[in-house]
Design an enzyme around this catalytic site. Sequence first.
Site, PDB file in Angstrom:
ATOM      1  N   TRP A 103       0.820  -1.214   0.000  1.00 32.14           N
ATOM      2  CA  TRP A 103       0.000   0.000   0.000  1.00 32.14           C
ATOM      3  C   TRP A 103       0.852   1.262   0.000  1.00 32.14           C
ATOM      4  O   TRP A 103       0.569   2.206  -0.740  1.00 32.14           O
ATOM      5  CB  TRP A 103      -0.993   0.013   1.166  1.00 32.14           C
ATOM      6  CG  TRP A 103      -2.128  -0.952   0.951  1.00 32.14           C
ATOM      7  CD1 TRP A 103      -2.451  -2.022   1.717  1.00 32.14           C
ATOM      8  CD2 TRP A 103      -3.088  -0.924  -0.132  1.00 32.14           C
ATOM      9  NE1 TRP A 103      -3.544  -2.672   1.190  1.00 32.14           N
ATOM     10  CE2 TRP A 103      -3.950  -2.030   0.058  1.00 32.14           C
ATOM     11  CE3 TRP A 103      -3.283  -0.101  -1.236  1.00 32.14           C
ATOM     12  CZ2 TRP A 103      -5.012  -2.308  -0.807  1.00 32.14           C
ATOM     13  CZ3 TRP A 103      -4.335  -0.383  -2.105  1.00 32.14           C
ATOM     14  CH2 TRP A 103      -5.188  -1.472  -1.891  1.00 32.14           C
ATOM     15  N   ASP A 191      -1.320   6.681   6.066  1.00 29.60           N
ATOM     16  CA  ASP A 191      -2.472   5.864   5.680  1.00 29.60           C
ATOM     17  C   ASP A 191      -2.740   4.922   6.858  1.00 29.60           C
ATOM     18  O   ASP A 191      -1.937   4.032   7.141  1.00 29.60           O
ATOM     19  CB  ASP A 191      -2.127   5.082   4.408  1.00 29.60           C
ATOM     20  CG  ASP A 191      -3.233   4.115   3.971  1.00 29.60           C
ATOM     21  OD1 ASP A 191      -4.226   3.959   4.703  1.00 29.60           O
ATOM     22  OD2 ASP A 191      -3.080   3.506   2.895  1.00 29.60           O
ATOM     23  N   LYS A 215     -12.343  -1.181   6.860  1.00 26.77           N
ATOM     24  CA  LYS A 215     -11.546  -2.144   7.605  1.00 26.77           C
ATOM     25  C   LYS A 215     -12.007  -2.188   9.066  1.00 26.77           C
ATOM     26  O   LYS A 215     -12.380  -3.229   9.564  1.00 26.77           O
ATOM     27  CB  LYS A 215     -10.049  -1.805   7.535  1.00 26.77           C
ATOM     28  CG  LYS A 215      -9.534  -1.481   6.136  1.00 26.77           C
ATOM     29  CD  LYS A 215      -9.619  -2.654   5.172  1.00 26.77           C
ATOM     30  CE  LYS A 215      -9.457  -2.288   3.706  1.00 26.77           C
ATOM     31  NZ  LYS A 215      -8.242  -1.644   3.294  1.00 26.77           N
TER      32      LYS A 215
HETATM   33  C1  LIG Z   1      -7.689  -1.233   1.906  1.00 26.50           C
HETATM   34  C2  LIG Z   1      -6.544  -0.314   1.911  1.00 26.50           C
HETATM   35  C3  LIG Z   1      -6.352   0.649   0.912  1.00 26.50           C
HETATM   36  C4  LIG Z   1      -7.286   0.780  -0.262  1.00 26.50           C
HETATM   37  O1  LIG Z   1      -8.417   1.443   0.105  1.00 26.50           O
HETATM   38  P1  LIG Z   1      -9.568   1.809  -0.941  1.00 26.50           P
HETATM   39  O2  LIG Z   1     -10.707   2.143  -0.056  1.00 26.50           O
HETATM   40  O3  LIG Z   1      -9.811   0.615  -1.802  1.00 26.50           O
HETATM   41  O4  LIG Z   1      -9.134   2.969  -1.733  1.00 26.50           O
HETATM   42  C5  LIG Z   1      -5.267   1.486   1.010  1.00 26.50           C
HETATM   43  N1  LIG Z   1      -4.413   1.410   2.032  1.00 26.50           N
HETATM   44  C6  LIG Z   1      -4.550   0.485   3.006  1.00 26.50           C
HETATM   45  C7  LIG Z   1      -3.573   0.448   4.125  1.00 26.50           C
HETATM   46  C8  LIG Z   1      -5.620  -0.394   2.976  1.00 26.50           C
HETATM   47  O5  LIG Z   1      -5.782  -1.300   3.949  1.00 26.50           O
END
Ligand SMILES: *Cc1c(COP(=O)(O)O)cnc(C)c1O
Length: 379
Positions: A103, A191, A215
């Site tokens: 990611w 993130d 999540k």
């Molecule tokens: C799931 C996830 C993403 C992607 O998120 P989207 O909602 O599909 O844009 C990005 N970064 C992390 C750490 C994730 O767990």
Amino acid sequence: MSHTVYNFSAGPAVLPREVLLQVAEDLPDWQRTGMSVMEMSHRGPEFMSIHAQAIADLRALMNIPDDYRVLFMQGGAIAENAIVPLNLLRGGDQADYLLTGQWSAKSAKEASRYARVNVVADASRLPAPHRDGETGSFTFVPDQSQWRLSREAAYLHLCTNETIDGVEIGQAPAQGTGPHEVPADVPIVADVSSQILSREIDVTRYGCLYGGAQKNVGPSGLTLVIVREDLLGKAHPLCPSAFDYRIVADHDSMYNTPPTFAIWVAGLVFRWLRRQGGVAAIERRNVEKAALLYDYIDNSGFYENHVRPQDRSRMNVPFFLKDPSLDAHFLKGAAEVGLLQLKGHRTVGGMRASLYNAMPIEGVRTLIAYMKEFERRNG
Ligand SMILES: *Cc1c(COP(=O)(O)O)cnc(C)c1O
């Protein structure tokens, strides 16, 4: 399905059962308004109260200081990969990125369309100290003394929990004037999609936190952004208005129609979390859940996890059978006893058990019992 199921999906992921039941009950007629939340004006008093309560609860749960704005946006963390540089370069053209998994690597790639990206360290290219110097996969967090920070970065970006690779950063990097410290005036952007609300996060150590809701927070479609006020107002002129943090903040996240249903459900999850005792209480349970599974894996000889122990994710536990030809058999048998969505990410293979807040410890115990039984029959 009549028997208990445990859903280990990495996302969209399990939600608290109590919340789902409340949604089902309130869906057609929210608080005797004769309307569902999905059918209400986002500017009406009913939805405004839902929205304000959700923000107040999130602020309380995460101890968010007054000089930070909480924004409810759309587009997920992947859209934020572009929205972050468009907002936070603030006239600069360079940003630092730490790569600890797929990611953060993806974030850096997208940012390179807008900025000169300096990769401070890429864990997949550094020898993994716990795996005889192996390279090529993300299995540890490079020590800050190995980072090559640039002098002109507008911000430092990292991902605190790599959902695919199962690598977690528990503490914000050190800031200060030391040679490997992040300069105090360089905001740290993270993130936190799969870490938010799973453990205590010191918001004051970050300039901006963002994450998709699906999540640990609620339904997909909602993106959370927590950003320090002084970083607002310097977006790139071509930044879409709906993605300009200043504009979104000035309109209380209602510059465009927000994802009202997702915000309502997220608000119910926040309430649920407060009833559980808040983030510190859920963190203790998350530590216990993760330790149970990792201990079992490490002692089994039949299963393995490749992440350096101190960098292992509490939320996402990738694990492998020593004989991958048994994977499909493992997953089929797991689904038959109600252990769902354990398939590993397609790029990593094997299995992955996500242990988000709404996964009860009984789910982890049931998974371990199944793993033991599978080993007994196939080991
Ligand atoms: C799931 C996830 C993403 C992607 O998120 P989207 O909602 O599909 O844009 C990005 N970064 C992390 C750490 C994730 O767990």
